[in-house]
Design an enzyme around this catalytic site. Structure first.
Site, PDB file in Angstrom:
ATOM      1  N   SER A  95       0.823  -1.199   0.000  1.00  0.00           N
ATOM      2  CA  SER A  95       0.000   0.000   0.000  1.00  0.00           C
ATOM      3  C   SER A  95       0.869   1.266   0.000  1.00  0.00           C
ATOM      4  O   SER A  95       1.726   1.420  -0.877  1.00  0.00           O
ATOM      5  CB  SER A  95      -0.966  -0.041   1.193  1.00  0.00           C
ATOM      6  OG  SER A  95      -1.948   0.953   1.091  1.00  0.00           O
ATOM      7  N   ASP A 217     -10.132  -4.235  -5.769  1.00  0.00           N
ATOM      8  CA  ASP A 217      -9.516  -3.542  -4.633  1.00  0.00           C
ATOM      9  C   ASP A 217     -10.197  -2.186  -4.485  1.00  0.00           C
ATOM     10  O   ASP A 217     -10.085  -1.324  -5.365  1.00  0.00           O
ATOM     11  CB  ASP A 217      -8.013  -3.374  -4.887  1.00  0.00           C
ATOM     12  CG  ASP A 217      -7.264  -2.725  -3.736  1.00  0.00           C
ATOM     13  OD1 ASP A 217      -7.903  -2.127  -2.851  1.00  0.00           O
ATOM     14  OD2 ASP A 217      -6.016  -2.793  -3.736  1.00  0.00           O
ATOM     15  N   HIS A 245      -7.572  -5.189  -0.430  1.00  0.00           N
ATOM     16  CA  HIS A 245      -6.353  -4.372  -0.507  1.00  0.00           C
ATOM     17  C   HIS A 245      -5.159  -5.031   0.183  1.00  0.00           C
ATOM     18  O   HIS A 245      -4.080  -4.456   0.188  1.00  0.00           O
ATOM     19  CB  HIS A 245      -6.649  -3.002   0.136  1.00  0.00           C
ATOM     20  CG  HIS A 245      -5.592  -1.979  -0.094  1.00  0.00           C
ATOM     21  ND1 HIS A 245      -5.153  -1.614  -1.357  1.00  0.00           N
ATOM     22  CD2 HIS A 245      -4.867  -1.224   0.787  1.00  0.00           C
ATOM     23  CE1 HIS A 245      -4.215  -0.682  -1.247  1.00  0.00           C
ATOM     24  NE2 HIS A 245      -4.019  -0.439   0.036  1.00  0.00           N
TER      25      HIS A 245
END
Length: 267
Positions: A95, A217, A245
């Protein structure tokens, strides 16, 4: 300052192997990599850590001034690499850490020799000709809700971020991780994350790079993965058969296969 204590650094795996650094995302800690670790430790030396304000890091080292930009977190990464005298390490960032890795590799190119970007996003807010997945109003509302009631926000958002509604234990784990993070420090990291724009930094990447996105996602849609791939010359893009995610938790086998395949190809 003892950097290894500050960032709760863990070193494991094969001391003779190439070093792989695993970096967690917002609201998480190094424990989120526990399903990836077994795929790496036999062949690679693995370094994990917690960003200041997360996990078991030294909370007294937190500085709002330092961490209001991703550069502050990237300096943490560089300092961990320096403390361990890492050379040519492979940085695996989940991320927001994917973009932190891009910045760290630019700051200290001798320390980081390759990047794996798991569900990356250089900008979360839509822009002209760019889809980040959120409007500016969406992000304002998200941050406002977080400011008002962090625990409530965590309970509501964790299942959305994790996806996989048929496996509620995954969302519960993410919620618990969010709730274990100091709310004031989490607010700073969230604002830094969701208001960041690192698109121009992608063009500076000069190391072998693997981009991993997911079929579904809510935080980083597939258009974002394609954008990151197109912006980094010579990068590889793999779309994992995974939803949510956090594919290293929801689809660890596919994620690990992609990462180890990339590592093997670096030899």
């Amino acid at each position: 300052m003892d950097i290894e204590h500050r960032n709760n650094v863990t070193v494991t795996g094969n001391p003779q192997g190439r070093t792989v650094v695993l970096a967690h995302g917002f609201g998480c800690d190094q424990n989120m990599w526990r399903l990836t670790l077994p795929a790496l430790v036999e062949e690679y030396r693995v370094v994990m850590f917690d960003y200041v304000g997360s996990g078991r890091s030294d909370l007294s080292a937190f500085s709002e001034n330092r961490y209001t930009s991703l550069d502050g977190y990237a300096r943490d990464v560089v300092e961990v690499c320096e403390a361990l005298d890492l050379r040519d390490a492979v940085f695996v960032g989940h991320s927001v850490s994917a973009m932190i890795g891009v910045l760290a590799a630019d700051m200290a190119p001798e320390r980081i020799g390759a990047l794996v970007m798991v569900a990356p996003s250089p900008r979360y807010i839509d822009d002209e000709g760019y889809r980040g997945g959120f409007t500016a109003e969406d992000i304002d509302e998200l941050l406002g809700s977080l400011d008002l009631n962090y625990l409530g926000w965590s309970a509501a958002m964790a299942p959305v971020i994790m996806g996989n509604a048929d496996r509620p234990e995954l969302g519960e784990e993410l919620k618990n991780s969010f709730c274990a993070t100091d709310p004031d420090m989490a607010r700073v990291f969230a604002r830094t994350t969701f208001l960041s724009d690192s698109r121009d930094d992608l063009k500076k990447v000069r190391v072998p790079t693997l981009v991993l996105d997911c079929t579904d996602d809510a935080i980083a849609p597939r258009e974002v993965g394609a954008y990151v791939h197109e912006s980094i010359p010579g990068s590889n893009l793999i779309t994992l058969d995974a939803t949510g995610h956090c594919p290293h938790l929801s689809a660890p086998e596919a994620t690990n296969e992609a990462i180890t395949g990339f590592l093997t190809g670096l030899r």
